[in-house]
Design a protein around this motif. Structure first.
Motif, PDB file in Angstrom:
ATOM      1  N   ASP A 159      35.323  28.352  37.941  1.00 41.87           N
ATOM      2  CA  ASP A 159      36.707  28.725  37.663  1.00 41.87           C
ATOM      3  C   ASP A 159      36.918  30.227  37.856  1.00 41.87           C
ATOM      4  OD1 ASP A 159      39.440  28.264  36.616  1.00 41.87           O
ATOM      5  OD2 ASP A 159      38.690  29.436  34.903  1.00 41.87           O
ATOM      6  N   VAL A 160      35.969  31.034  37.390  1.00 40.54           N
ATOM      7  CA  VAL A 160      36.044  32.491  37.544  1.00 40.54           C
ATOM      8  C   VAL A 160      36.070  32.869  39.022  1.00 40.54           C
ATOM      9  CG1 VAL A 160      34.660  34.604  37.323  1.00 40.54           C
ATOM     10  CG2 VAL A 160      35.065  33.186  35.339  1.00 40.54           C
ATOM     11  N   LEU A 161      35.255  32.217  39.819  1.00 42.26           N
ATOM     12  CA  LEU A 161      35.219  32.538  41.245  1.00 42.26           C
ATOM     13  C   LEU A 161      36.547  32.188  41.919  1.00 42.26           C
ATOM     14  CD1 LEU A 161      31.566  31.455  42.122  1.00 42.26           C
ATOM     15  CD2 LEU A 161      32.429  33.769  41.694  1.00 42.26           C
ATOM     16  N   ASP A 162      37.196  31.113  41.498  1.00 40.29           N
ATOM     17  CA  ASP A 162      38.519  30.775  42.037  1.00 40.29           C
ATOM     18  C   ASP A 162      39.553  31.834  41.651  1.00 40.29           C
ATOM     19  OD1 ASP A 162      37.622  28.451  43.240  1.00 40.29           O
ATOM     20  OD2 ASP A 162      38.264  27.148  41.594  1.00 40.29           O
ATOM     21  N   ARG A 163      39.575  32.199  40.356  1.00 47.58           N
ATOM     22  CA  ARG A 163      40.530  33.214  39.897  1.00 47.58           C
ATOM     23  C   ARG A 163      40.212  34.575  40.515  1.00 47.58           C
ATOM     24  NH1 ARG A 163      39.959  33.745  34.209  1.00 47.58           N
ATOM     25  NH2 ARG A 163      38.109  32.460  34.293  1.00 47.58           N
ATOM     26  N   GLY A 164      38.940  34.874  40.663  1.00 48.44           N
ATOM     27  CA  GLY A 164      38.522  36.143  41.251  1.00 48.44           C
ATOM     28  C   GLY A 164      39.010  36.312  42.677  1.00 48.44           C
ATOM     29  N   GLN A 165      38.997  35.239  43.452  1.00 49.43           N
ATOM     30  CA  GLN A 165      39.510  35.312  44.828  1.00 49.43           C
ATOM     31  C   GLN A 165      40.991  35.664  44.842  1.00 49.43           C
ATOM     32  OE1 GLN A 165      38.129  32.153  47.652  1.00 49.43           O
ATOM     33  NE2 GLN A 165      37.166  31.367  45.784  1.00 49.43           N
ATOM     34  N   GLU A 166      41.730  35.118  43.894  1.00 46.54           N
ATOM     35  CA  GLU A 166      43.159  35.429  43.806  1.00 46.54           C
ATOM     36  C   GLU A 166      43.356  36.903  43.431  1.00 46.54           C
ATOM     37  OE1 GLU A 166      47.340  34.875  43.855  1.00 46.54           O
ATOM     38  OE2 GLU A 166      45.646  33.946  44.876  1.00 46.54           O
ATOM     39  N   VAL A 167      42.529  37.431  42.541  1.00 43.31           N
ATOM     40  CA  VAL A 167      42.610  38.848  42.177  1.00 43.31           C
ATOM     41  C   VAL A 167      42.341  39.716  43.407  1.00 43.31           C
ATOM     42  CG1 VAL A 167      41.570  40.704  40.809  1.00 43.31           C
ATOM     43  CG2 VAL A 167      42.048  38.495  39.745  1.00 43.31           C
ATOM     44  N   LEU A 168      41.319  39.365  44.184  1.00 39.02           N
ATOM     45  CA  LEU A 168      41.008  40.137  45.393  1.00 39.02           C
ATOM     46  C   LEU A 168      42.203  40.136  46.346  1.00 39.02           C
ATOM     47  CD1 LEU A 168      37.340  39.007  46.192  1.00 39.02           C
ATOM     48  CD2 LEU A 168      38.100  40.976  44.844  1.00 39.02           C
ATOM     49  N   ARG A 169      42.795  38.979  46.548  1.00 43.19           N
ATOM     50  CA  ARG A 169      43.935  38.860  47.450  1.00 43.19           C
ATOM     51  C   ARG A 169      45.108  39.724  46.964  1.00 43.19           C
ATOM     52  NH1 ARG A 169      48.502  36.449  47.880  1.00 43.19           N
ATOM     53  NH2 ARG A 169      48.356  35.301  45.934  1.00 43.19           N
ATOM     54  N   LEU A 170      45.409  39.641  45.674  1.00 45.53           N
ATOM     55  CA  LEU A 170      46.510  40.437  45.125  1.00 45.53           C
ATOM     56  C   LEU A 170      46.211  41.930  45.220  1.00 45.53           C
ATOM     57  CD1 LEU A 170      47.377  38.256  42.012  1.00 45.53           C
ATOM     58  CD2 LEU A 170      48.845  38.652  44.010  1.00 45.53           C
ATOM     59  N   TRP A 171      44.963  42.334  44.951  1.00 41.76           N
ATOM     60  CA  TRP A 171      44.596  43.740  45.029  1.00 41.76           C
ATOM     61  C   TRP A 171      44.794  44.274  46.448  1.00 41.76           C
ATOM     62  CZ3 TRP A 171      40.653  46.448  47.602  1.00 41.76           C
ATOM     63  CH2 TRP A 171      40.525  47.790  47.223  1.00 41.76           C
ATOM     64  N   VAL A 172      44.349  43.511  47.432  1.00 40.81           N
ATOM     65  CA  VAL A 172      44.511  43.933  48.829  1.00 40.81           C
ATOM     66  C   VAL A 172      45.983  44.094  49.173  1.00 40.81           C
ATOM     67  CG1 VAL A 172      44.232  43.175  51.239  1.00 40.81           C
ATOM     68  CG2 VAL A 172      42.303  43.008  49.647  1.00 40.81           C
ATOM     69  N   GLN A 173      46.832  43.258  48.594  1.00 42.89           N
ATOM     70  CA  GLN A 173      48.270  43.312  48.864  1.00 42.89           C
ATOM     71  C   GLN A 173      48.993  44.344  47.994  1.00 42.89           C
ATOM     72  OE1 GLN A 173      49.576  39.269  48.275  1.00 42.89           O
ATOM     73  NE2 GLN A 173      48.585  38.560  50.143  1.00 42.89           N
ATOM     74  N   ASP A 174      48.237  45.206  47.322  1.00 39.57           N
ATOM     75  CA  ASP A 174      48.795  46.237  46.443  1.00 39.57           C
ATOM     76  C   ASP A 174      49.614  45.639  45.305  1.00 39.57           C
ATOM     77  OD1 ASP A 174      47.633  48.469  47.721  1.00 39.57           O
ATOM     78  OD2 ASP A 174      49.198  48.429  49.256  1.00 39.57           O
ATOM     79  N   GLU A 175      49.173  44.493  44.821  1.00 37.80           N
ATOM     80  CA  GLU A 175      49.814  43.853  43.679  1.00 37.80           C
ATOM     81  C   GLU A 175      48.848  43.833  42.486  1.00 37.80           C
ATOM     82  OE1 GLU A 175      52.371  40.460  44.226  1.00 37.80           O
ATOM     83  OE2 GLU A 175      52.106  40.611  46.403  1.00 37.80           O
TER      84      GLU A 175
END
Length: 185
Positions: A159-175
């Motif tokens: 579950d952490v790895l799934d949520r972590g991928q979303e965090v990475l994506r948002l960070w790259v998008q400056d969100e």
């Protein structure tokens, strides 16, 4: 340009350990994006485009305590400012399954972060802390972080790895603020 670094130790004996959650998250995201890592900058590096941004993924192969060397080499070569670096690492002060995105801070006793601060010369870089919890009384913390997740812990880590991928994506998008509001609980 942005750099996402996953901290861990090289070698099959460390592959599924708590200390390697940074590697695990980058491997999971790279697999989803169909990226391959190649040796470069004392590490394994992959590259992608995300939201119009050139993004490097780096897994230092210098062992945890010297991770900063690999990070410094890549950031100097591509002239990536510290504000565009995100380091993913384990954190014993967070319960298993929790994640926390932070913009800066001290090493908090983490040797990989200490090395990064020493090599790039600042504490002003992003961190994604992945909670691995504290060892039971009597456990040596060094042994604990180098141990594999138990069968009962694996679903939480997936579950952490799934949520972590979303965090990475948002960070790259400056969100980053959105990511912190969603996941820093």
């Amino acid at each position: 340009m942005k750099l996402i670094v996953g901290l861990g130790n090289p070698g099959a004996q460390y592959a599924e350990t708590r200390h390697n959650v940074g590697f695990l998250l980058l491997d999971t995201w790279a697999e989803k994006l169909k990226l391959d890592f190649r040796p470069k900058f004392q590490g394994l590096m992959a590259e992608t485009q995300e939201a119009g941004e050139r993004v490097f993924l780096l897994k230092p192969q210098t062992f945890m305590n010297l991770s900063g060397r690999s990070i410094r080499e890549l950031t100097q070569f591509y002239k990536i400012p510290s504000k565009d670096i995100l380091v993913v690492h384990d954190d014993m002060d967070l319960p298993l399954g929790r994640i926390r995105l932070r913009q800066s801070g001290s090493a908090g006793g983490h040797n990989g972060i200490k090395s990064t601060i020493a090599e790039i010369g600042t504490e002003e870089f992003w961190r994604l802390k992945i909670g691995i919890g504290r060892p039971l009384a009597g456990w040596d913390p060094a042994r604990y972080v180098l141990a594999s997740f138990t069968k009962d812990e694996v679903p939480s880590m997936e579950d952490v790895l799934d949520r972590g991928q979303e965090v990475l994506r948002l960070w790259v998008q400056d969100e980053s603020n959105k990511a912190m509001n969603m996941y820093n609980r």
